[in-house]
Design an enzyme around this catalytic site. Structure first.
Site, PDB file in Angstrom:
ATOM      1  N   ASP A   1       0.950  -1.187   0.023  1.00  0.00           N
ATOM      2  CA  ASP A   1       0.166   0.015  -0.289  1.00  0.00           C
ATOM      3  C   ASP A   1       0.627   1.075   0.354  1.00  0.00           C
ATOM      4  OD1 ASP A   1      -2.257   0.839   0.673  1.00  0.00           O
ATOM      5  OD2 ASP A   1      -1.469   2.376   1.969  1.00  0.00           O
TER       6      ASP A   1
ATOM      7  N   GLU B   1       0.474  -1.032  -4.729  1.00  0.00           N
ATOM      8  CA  GLU B   1      -0.091   0.053  -4.625  1.00  0.00           C
ATOM      9  C   GLU B   1       0.554   1.538  -5.505  1.00  0.00           C
ATOM     10  OE1 GLU B   1      -3.812   2.856  -3.922  1.00  0.00           O
ATOM     11  OE2 GLU B   1      -1.943   2.517  -2.627  1.00  0.00           O
TER      12      GLU B   1
END
Ligand code: GLC
Length: 650
Positions: A292, A334
């Site tokens: 992330d 991401e």
């Protein structure tokens, strides 16, 4: 072992120094396993070294860092369960496992889909009906209590949110899904942790070692310098990139919310901590790590501190660690950034193909919404045809909706190339999708209006943004039909673009915006919860009732996914080549496979379109539609496309 000859002189020297150190820790393994680990180490040592050297090579403790890292990897390899080691071997032999046309993703909040981790087993039939082979369980790891950015403020990476279950439950879920050929994906937040994480608590208590895990400053001098070039991610509810903590009398870098402290990756201890966590989770059976907010991991004065080359070095090193220790795993980056920045997450130049296996195709998503609003695919064709070529070993994650907002990543240059003004087009899209544009079919809301840039990102569910909510409100059958077709076009696009299509929970049955989100304290400030509804199992049960909206959508999605599984052209190994369809409303691309070509066509308008048969003839296709599994007749000299029709011609 002979490959050592292919290592650079520096890497070879380190490799030779380090290898004997592994004998003892590996000694509890069978000879064959010891050999396997060493072979993999040798094979990927250069990647590892090339990732780490630019980060930590100048430090006096670099050699010690390498030693600690290798011992850590050896430890986790020794602890790796037998069945996962078998999966490792299988995937050494089938490295394209996540690239296959049979790969289909399903993404959900555990709590909103199944209440708890254990509860997932009650819904396996549903997951299998969709054909999902990849389940992204959001979120799992223990977040801070109260507001936690949707689970992206982790308090303990080795524990599960107690409301969802335990680590043993995660292990069990992974095991039972693995037996069914389904891979579990979870988020590993790399850029920051919660301010309640033990590292942050120790830092706050004045522990120097742990203060070095973060970016902290005694006064505003440097933060002010940085702020000059830093953008704001949450300008609305979390303006600024630094927060002050009187208890330690220091400013801390907090890109996102105040309670999310950015980790200092220039400190090798942080790298080692994350490696330790990564393999702890990989050994529980997690197969895909969604890394992330990776774009933000390295800071550099005078820049926006995003997409710095060191980020790619870190990711390359992490990837090499996994290939050595747990080769069954894949890394998904991401990075919601521009195409030119995005391509580096797959690796370019010396890092080619070594950085991540999977990355989100943000542009495809943005262009879907843009073309839907304007009924014009020229911007989409232009933008996507300029996309840099990707390594053949990677896969895009293709999606139309996810748990985040939609940011209008349309550059001035791309807009100008098709006669648009970038600023005006972005403003149009924001108005269109927040129901301010007259005649818009969409129902959505503005997320994080930034008065300085004029940016207005958008929240809203797939169905509501695609017109289903308004159509149902009006009870207008024609509008309902059109919105269903818009949604199915989106699913066909992500299933047929060559990547892993990610179905975001509820979109397959047309769940609408959840306007109750602001009744709950933890979610009220953040309207992304508008499109993070609870699964409506009553509605889901209508998926088998002919004629219902739920059945038309669900069956439509299932048909698309079944057609995808039977179309080898969608293996991610092959490139997508955008072509000009000659009709502004029709988006077209080609996928060339040794078995032949596939031409995909999508009509982004509610009006029928006609394509000249000559356009099709240049591709020398037999004109068989893989989606409907039927031949098409173009003897009249034209091919007609119904409103929002999509064709996969082979
Ligand atoms: C990622 C997540 C998003 C979150 C952010 C900060 O972009 O998808 O939901 O707000 O990271 O953690």
């Amino acid at each position: 072992m002979q490959n050592v000859l292919y290592l650079s002189l520096e890497a070879r020297a380190q490799f030779k120094r380090l290898l004997p150190l592994l004998d003892k820790p590996l000694s509890k393994l069978e000879k064959r396993d010891q050999q396997l680990f060493k072979l993999r180490l040798e094979r990927y040592f250069q990647n590892l070294y090339d990732g780490l050297e630019p980060l930590y090579g100048l430090r006096s403790d670099f050699e010690a860092v390498l030693e600690r890292l290798l011992l850590l990897m050896a430890k986790h390899f020794c602890e790796r369960p037998e069945d996962l080691k078998e999966l490792d071997m299988e995937r050494d032999l089938t490295p394209d496992w996540f690239q296959r046309e049979t790969m289909i993703g399903y993404v959900f909040y555990v709590e909103r889909f199944a209440n708890t981790l254990e509860g997932i087993s009650d819904h396996l039939d549903y997951i299998e009906e969709l054909g999902a082979k990849y389940l992204h369980l959001m979120y799992c790891l223990k977040p801070r209590q109260g507001e936690n950015d949707g689970g992206y403020a982790i308090e303990d990476y080795r524990d599960i949110d107690p409301r969802l279950g335990t680590i043993a439950d995660l292990e069990e879920v992974c095991r039972s899904l693995r037996r069914r050929g389904i891979s579990v994906c979870i988020d590993l937040v790399l850029n920051h942790c919660a301010k309640e994480h033990s590292w942050a608590l120790k830092a706050k208590a004045g522990d120097k070692k742990y203060q070095d895990y973060f970016h902290t400053f005694p006064n505003r001098a440097l933060p002010d310098e940085y702020e000059r070039t830093l953008p704001e991610v949450f300008p609305d509810f979390a303006p600024g990139n630094f927060s002050y903590y009187p208890e330690m009398k220091r400013w801390v870098w907090t890109t996102f919310n105040e309670y999310q402290w950015d980790l200092n990756w220039s400190n090798p201890d942080v790298f080692l901590e994350i490696v330790d966590i990564l393999f702890f989770l990989a050994n529980k059976g997690v197969e895909i790590f969604r890394l992330d907010a990776v774009a933000f991991m390295w800071k550099r004065l005078g820049t926006d501190s995003q997409n710095q080359p060191e980020v790619h070095d870190i990711l390359q090193a992490l990837r090499a660690c996994s290939r050595i220790t747990a080769p069954a795993t894949a890394h998904k980056a991401e990075a919601i950034v521009s195409p030119d920045d995005l391509i580096h997450y797959f690796g370019t130049g010396k890092r080619y193909g070594k950085v991540s296996n999977i990355a989100y195709h943000n542009s495809l998503m943005v262009q879907y919404w843009s073309a839907m609003a304007s009924r014009d695919t020229r911007l989409m064709t232009h933008t996507l045809s300029k996309f840099p070529a990707t390594p053949s070993s990677i896969a895009w994650a293709t999606y139309i909706r996810c748990h985040d907002d939609i940011g209008w990543a349309v550059t001035e240059e791309d807009a100008a190339a098709v006669g648009l003004n970038g600023f005006a087009h972005r403003a149009f899209l924001s108005d269109y999708y927040s129901s301010k544009f007259p005649g818009s079919h969409a129902k959505g809301a503005v997320f994080q209006y930034n008065p300085f840039t004029g940016d207005k990102r958008i929240s809203g569910s797939f169905a509501s943004l695609a017109g289903l909510e308004l159509a149902l409100e009006r009870g207008d059958r024609r509008l309902i039909d059109l919105s269903i077709e818009r949604i199915l076009l989106g699913f066909a696009l992500i299933a047929g673009f060559g990547g892993i299509p990610l179905i975001y929970m509820g979109d397959e049955i047309g769940l609408l915006n959840d306007y109750d989100f602001d009744k709950y304290l933890d979610t009220s400030a953040d309207n992304r919860w508008l499109h993070r509804p609870y699964m409506d199992w009553e509605k889901a049960s209508l998926r088998h009732k002919p004629g219902t909206v739920e059945q038309r959508l669900f069956q439509g999605v299932v048909n698309i996914m079944r057609a995808r599984e039977q179309t080898p052209h969608f293996h991610s190994h092959y490139e997508t080549v955008i072509v000009d369809s000659t009709q502004p409303a029709v988006f077209a691309y080609l996928r060339e496979h040794p078995l032949g070509k596939l031409l995909a066509l999508y009509n982004f308008s509610e009006h029928p379109q006609l394509l000249d048969a000559d356009f099709l003839r240049q591709f020398e296709l037999k004109v068989f539609d893989q989606l409907q599994r039927q031949p098409l007749d173009i003897s009249s000299g034209v091919l007609g496309l119904e409103p929002y029709q999509r064709l996969w011609l082979v």
